[in-house]
Design an enzyme around this catalytic site. Sequence first.
Site, PDB file in Angstrom:
ATOM      1  N   TYR A   1     -41.644   7.535  34.856  1.00 27.10           N
ATOM      2  CA  TYR A   1     -40.621   7.434  34.435  1.00 27.10           C
ATOM      3  C   TYR A   1     -40.398   7.813  33.417  1.00 27.10           C
ATOM      4  CZ  TYR A   1     -37.354   3.569  32.587  1.00 27.10           C
ATOM      5  OH  TYR A   1     -36.151   2.849  32.322  1.00 27.10           O
TER       6      TYR A   1
ATOM      7  N   ALA B   1     -39.225  11.764  33.720  1.00 30.49           N
ATOM      8  CA  ALA B   1     -37.797  11.775  34.754  1.00 30.49           C
ATOM      9  C   ALA B   1     -36.619  11.273  33.166  1.00 30.49           C
ATOM     10  CB  ALA B   1     -37.629  10.248  35.491  1.00 30.49           C
TER      11      ALA B   1
HETATM   12  P1  NAP Z   1     -31.465  -3.293  37.068  1.00 24.53           P
HETATM   13  O1  NAP Z   1     -30.827  -4.814  36.228  1.00 24.53           O
HETATM   14  O2  NAP Z   1     -33.086  -3.143  37.662  1.00 24.53           O
HETATM   15  O3  NAP Z   1     -29.841  -2.807  38.022  1.00 24.53           O
HETATM   16  C1  NAP Z   1     -30.568  -1.493  38.529  1.00 24.53           C
HETATM   17  C2  NAP Z   1     -28.695  -0.987  38.859  1.00 24.53           C
HETATM   18  O4  NAP Z   1     -29.413  -0.015  39.837  1.00 24.53           O
HETATM   19  C3  NAP Z   1     -28.982  -2.021  39.875  1.00 24.53           C
HETATM   20  O5  NAP Z   1     -27.468  -2.377  39.967  1.00 24.53           O
HETATM   21  C4  NAP Z   1     -28.891  -1.139  41.483  1.00 24.53           C
HETATM   22  O6  NAP Z   1     -28.438  -1.910  42.360  1.00 24.53           O
HETATM   23  C5  NAP Z   1     -29.041   0.024  40.917  1.00 24.53           C
HETATM   24  N1  NAP Z   1     -29.753   0.883  41.898  1.00 24.53           N
HETATM   25  C6  NAP Z   1     -31.234   1.176  41.500  1.00 24.53           C
HETATM   26  N2  NAP Z   1     -32.091   2.039  42.029  1.00 24.53           N
HETATM   27  C7  NAP Z   1     -30.211   3.177  42.536  1.00 24.53           C
HETATM   28  C8  NAP Z   1     -29.876   4.038  44.043  1.00 24.53           C
HETATM   29  N3  NAP Z   1     -31.344   4.738  44.431  1.00 24.53           N
HETATM   30  N4  NAP Z   1     -29.203   4.591  43.883  1.00 24.53           N
HETATM   31  C9  NAP Z   1     -27.719   3.795  43.231  1.00 24.53           C
HETATM   32  N5  NAP Z   1     -27.793   2.682  42.621  1.00 24.53           N
HETATM   33  C10 NAP Z   1     -29.225   2.087  42.943  1.00 24.53           C
HETATM   34  O7  NAP Z   1     -31.906  -1.958  35.257  1.00 24.53           O
HETATM   35  P2  NAP Z   1     -31.007  -2.052  34.414  1.00 24.53           P
HETATM   36  O8  NAP Z   1     -32.583  -2.816  33.464  1.00 24.53           O
HETATM   37  O9  NAP Z   1     -30.005  -2.702  34.183  1.00 24.53           O
HETATM   38  O10 NAP Z   1     -31.665  -0.380  33.525  1.00 24.53           O
HETATM   39  C11 NAP Z   1     -29.938   0.211  34.214  1.00 24.53           C
HETATM   40  C12 NAP Z   1     -30.491   1.370  33.805  1.00 24.53           C
HETATM   41  O11 NAP Z   1     -31.029   1.653  32.327  1.00 24.53           O
HETATM   42  C13 NAP Z   1     -31.689   2.272  34.418  1.00 24.53           C
HETATM   43  O12 NAP Z   1     -31.643   3.936  34.211  1.00 24.53           O
HETATM   44  C14 NAP Z   1     -33.085   2.249  33.437  1.00 24.53           C
HETATM   45  O13 NAP Z   1     -33.912   3.261  33.241  1.00 24.53           O
HETATM   46  C15 NAP Z   1     -32.414   2.086  31.638  1.00 24.53           C
HETATM   47  N6  NAP Z   1     -33.472   0.900  30.982  1.00 24.53           N
HETATM   48  C16 NAP Z   1     -33.075   0.081  31.304  1.00 24.53           C
HETATM   49  C17 NAP Z   1     -33.960  -0.885  30.179  1.00 24.53           C
HETATM   50  C18 NAP Z   1     -34.660  -2.202  30.725  1.00 24.53           C
HETATM   51  O14 NAP Z   1     -35.383  -2.595  29.358  1.00 24.53           O
HETATM   52  N7  NAP Z   1     -33.748  -2.850  31.082  1.00 24.53           N
HETATM   53  C19 NAP Z   1     -34.700   0.452  28.771  1.00 24.53           C
HETATM   54  C20 NAP Z   1     -34.622   1.089  28.756  1.00 24.53           C
HETATM   55  C21 NAP Z   1     -33.589   2.222  30.385  1.00 24.53           C
HETATM   56  P3  NAP Z   1     -28.711  -2.921  43.080  1.00 24.53           P
HETATM   57  O15 NAP Z   1     -27.744  -3.772  42.777  1.00 24.53           O
HETATM   58  O16 NAP Z   1     -27.750  -2.748  44.475  1.00 24.53           O
HETATM   59  O17 NAP Z   1     -29.652  -3.282  43.780  1.00 24.53           O
END
Ligand code: NAP
Length: 248
Positions: A156, A159
């Site tokens: 992670y 990436a």
């Molecule tokens: P999340 O709640 O797990 O939601 C992920 C979203 O991405 C969902 O809508 C999912 O679609 C979609 N997704 C996953 N794999 C995909 C793929 N191969 N193609 C298209 N869509 C895909 O994640 P989040 O926490 O909101 O994270 C969003 C971003 O912020 C990510 O890049 C993550 O690395 C980054 N981030 C998050 C955090 C954190 O603490 N949450 C911290 C730092 C960075 P479905 O709904 O259809 O499954």
Amino acid sequence: MLPLQGKVAMVTGAGRGIGRAIALALARQGADMAINYASNDAAAEEVRDQIRAMGRRAELFKCDISDDAKVHAMGESVNKAFPLVQILVNNAGITRDKTFTKMGHAEWDAVVDTNLKGPVQMTHFFLPQMIESGWGRIINITSVIGQMGNFGQTNYAAAKGGLDAFSKSLARETARKGVTVNCVAPGFIRTDMTSGVPEKALQHIKDITPMGRMGEPEEIAEVVAFLADPKQAFITGQEIGVNGGLYM
Ligand code: NAP
């Protein structure tokens, strides 16, 4: 007039979590929305319906962004609905945590293909139309983990760090073409991605975060909406941390 009125924004992974909040924030600023997600139809439909209720256009594009051929086909479908996409938010991301010695190709490839190659392919498809139109915004969601590293997250961190380095180089290439490229690096945010983290680990995260709490998806979305605004024309190649002070 709203700042993004008449513009189309595409957000990946916009069915849930941070991407959902970003799609709603950009729509509130006036943008019509192309919403990508992977599998959760009901969540994405709810986002689409909320945006339509604001009076904007909103269409769903279900696609696994880790697959190059599918990204290209989705891009063509998006352009059939919206001939010009000028704002791209590469938000979709996954985790597959393991210590490095136990990590296999499957975990490495899934994370790098979704979190780095996906955004690169999306950008490759939509950047030319931004350049041709003379205006564009590319906003990549990275992570504090790409800045600090984290136990069990070599895939992670690599990436996300790679996505930041990609963004800085691209920002130099597009700076004179009206297209800015920036990253927003969240700290720990309350979404499904972090909901599986054990309570003890969550408490540790709060303890080491100077603000003593996790962030909310809307706190990331506001920064993305700020960067998308045409007024922010002199910010490019930046990675803006939104992390409660966790990394300074
Ligand atoms: P999340 O709640 O797990 O939601 C992920 C979203 O991405 C969902 O809508 C999912 O679609 C979609 N997704 C996953 N794999 C995909 C793929 N191969 N193609 C298209 N869509 C895909 O994640 P989040 O926490 O909101 O994270 C969003 C971003 O912020 C990510 O890049 C993550 O690395 C980054 N981030 C998050 C955090 C954190 O603490 N949450 C911290 C730092 C960075 P479905 O709904 O259809 O499954």
